[in-house]
Motif scaffolding. Structure first.
Motif, PDB file in Angstrom:
ATOM      1  N   HIS A   1      18.342  -3.958  -5.283  1.00 50.19           N
ATOM      2  CA  HIS A   1      18.256  -3.683  -6.718  1.00 50.19           C
ATOM      3  C   HIS A   1      17.113  -4.479  -7.349  1.00 50.19           C
ATOM      4  O   HIS A   1      16.325  -3.946  -8.132  1.00 50.19           O
ATOM      5  N   LEU A   2      17.008  -5.748  -7.012  1.00 48.08           N
ATOM      6  CA  LEU A   2      15.995  -6.621  -7.619  1.00 48.08           C
ATOM      7  C   LEU A   2      14.576  -6.241  -7.224  1.00 48.08           C
ATOM      8  O   LEU A   2      13.643  -6.438  -8.002  1.00 48.08           O
ATOM      9  N   THR A   3      14.394  -5.708  -6.038  1.00 49.53           N
ATOM     10  CA  THR A   3      13.047  -5.441  -5.527  1.00 49.53           C
ATOM     11  C   THR A   3      12.545  -4.029  -5.815  1.00 49.53           C
ATOM     12  O   THR A   3      11.421  -3.701  -5.427  1.00 49.53           O
ATOM     13  N   GLU A   4      13.354  -3.232  -6.517  1.00 50.96           N
ATOM     14  CA  GLU A   4      12.899  -1.875  -6.852  1.00 50.96           C
ATOM     15  C   GLU A   4      11.584  -1.952  -7.602  1.00 50.96           C
ATOM     16  O   GLU A   4      11.417  -2.753  -8.519  1.00 50.96           O
ATOM     17  N   ASP A   5      10.626  -1.134  -7.198  1.00 56.50           N
ATOM     18  CA  ASP A   5       9.308  -1.039  -7.839  1.00 56.50           C
ATOM     19  C   ASP A   5       8.492  -2.324  -7.747  1.00 56.50           C
ATOM     20  O   ASP A   5       7.609  -2.547  -8.576  1.00 56.50           O
ATOM     21  N   MET A   6       8.757  -3.175  -6.768  1.00 57.11           N
ATOM     22  CA  MET A   6       7.975  -4.400  -6.599  1.00 57.11           C
ATOM     23  C   MET A   6       6.817  -4.203  -5.615  1.00 57.11           C
ATOM     24  O   MET A   6       6.091  -5.147  -5.340  1.00 57.11           O
ATOM     25  N   GLY A   7       6.675  -3.017  -5.092  1.00 50.55           N
ATOM     26  CA  GLY A   7       5.632  -2.773  -4.105  1.00 50.55           C
ATOM     27  C   GLY A   7       6.227  -2.616  -2.725  1.00 50.55           C
ATOM     28  O   GLY A   7       7.367  -3.000  -2.473  1.00 50.55           O
TER      29      GLY A   7
ATOM     30  N   VAL B   1       7.443 -13.830  -7.138  1.00 53.06           N
ATOM     31  CA  VAL B   1       8.674 -14.630  -7.159  1.00 53.06           C
ATOM     32  C   VAL B   1       9.141 -14.842  -8.594  1.00 53.06           C
ATOM     33  O   VAL B   1      10.334 -14.725  -8.888  1.00 53.06           O
ATOM     34  N   ALA B   2       8.216 -15.123  -9.500  1.00 52.70           N
ATOM     35  CA  ALA B   2       8.586 -15.312 -10.907  1.00 52.70           C
ATOM     36  C   ALA B   2       9.214 -14.037 -11.458  1.00 52.70           C
ATOM     37  O   ALA B   2      10.219 -14.095 -12.184  1.00 52.70           O
ATOM     38  N   GLU B   3       8.657 -12.889 -11.110  1.00 49.94           N
ATOM     39  CA  GLU B   3       9.215 -11.602 -11.566  1.00 49.94           C
ATOM     40  C   GLU B   3      10.609 -11.392 -10.972  1.00 49.94           C
ATOM     41  O   GLU B   3      11.534 -10.968 -11.676  1.00 49.94           O
ATOM     42  N   LEU B   4      10.784 -11.692  -9.703  1.00 45.90           N
ATOM     43  CA  LEU B   4      12.091 -11.529  -9.061  1.00 45.90           C
ATOM     44  C   LEU B   4      13.128 -12.462  -9.681  1.00 45.90           C
ATOM     45  O   LEU B   4      14.273 -12.065  -9.908  1.00 45.90           O
ATOM     46  N   ARG B   5      12.738 -13.687  -9.972  1.00 46.98           N
ATOM     47  CA  ARG B   5      13.670 -14.639 -10.609  1.00 46.98           C
ATOM     48  C   ARG B   5      14.052 -14.168 -12.005  1.00 46.98           C
ATOM     49  O   ARG B   5      15.199 -14.307 -12.427  1.00 46.98           O
ATOM     50  N   GLU B   6      13.079 -13.624 -12.733  1.00 44.58           N
ATOM     51  CA  GLU B   6      13.368 -13.109 -14.072  1.00 44.58           C
ATOM     52  C   GLU B   6      14.319 -11.914 -13.982  1.00 44.58           C
ATOM     53  O   GLU B   6      15.261 -11.800 -14.773  1.00 44.58           O
ATOM     54  N   ARG B   7      14.089 -11.044 -13.014  1.00 50.14           N
ATOM     55  CA  ARG B   7      14.977  -9.896 -12.818  1.00 50.14           C
ATOM     56  C   ARG B   7      16.391 -10.353 -12.465  1.00 50.14           C
ATOM     57  O   ARG B   7      17.372  -9.798 -12.970  1.00 50.14           O
TER      58      ARG B   7
END
Length: 147
Positions: free
Chosen positions: A28-34, A107-113
């Motif tokens: 779920h967290l990594t959706e659309d992260m590349g 990582v910052a984006e994943l932590r925010e998500r």
């Protein structure tokens, strides 16, 4: 029942710590992260962010993989420009995995998500309960059986 609270917490932790539960969350967290960041590479990227530069062998326990599993995932992350390999100053035969600036941003984006996902799941709780839970969870982690 003796130790009823202990059993209740143990059961809840069992569900929380299940690999399948974590994999669902990571997906779920990594959706659309590349292409390189998915539920398989997330633990390696996250562990590297927590620990700092490490060899694949040293990072393996934190990522809950073996050295070859970390190496395979690190290769994907390296190809995407999220990590780089540097010579290990203490062992000329080894290299260290290091987050790049782009990896730090991921990582910052994943932590925010993750924080937003957790906050959303606690939205229906009465005011103050989430903060109290966070406080007691931190206390349990620092003073409880995991120390």
């Amino acid at each position: 029942m003796e130790n009823e609270v202990g059993h209740e917490i143990a059961d809840a932790l069992g569900i929380l710590l299940k690999r399948t539960t974590r994999a669902q969350l990571h997906k779920h967290l990594t959706e659309d992260m590349g292409e390189a960041v998915d539920e398989l590479t997330y633990p390696t990227l996250s562990a590297l962010a927590r620990t700092g530069p490490r060899s694949a062998a040293d990072l393996a326990p934190d990522a809950e993989l073996d050295r070859s599993g970390v190496t395979r995932r690190a290769s994907r992350l390296e190809a995407a420009g999220l990590i780089r390999r540097e010579p290990d100053p203490t062992d000329r035969r080894a290299s260290l995995l290091v987050l790049t600036d782009e990896g730090e941003r991921a990582v910052a984006e994943l932590r925010e998500r993750l924080a937003a996902h957790i906050a959303a799941s606690l939205h229906s709780w009465p005011p103050g309960d989430a903060q109290t839970f966070a406080h007691h969870l931190r206390r349990f982690i620092t003073e409880g059986p995991f120390v």
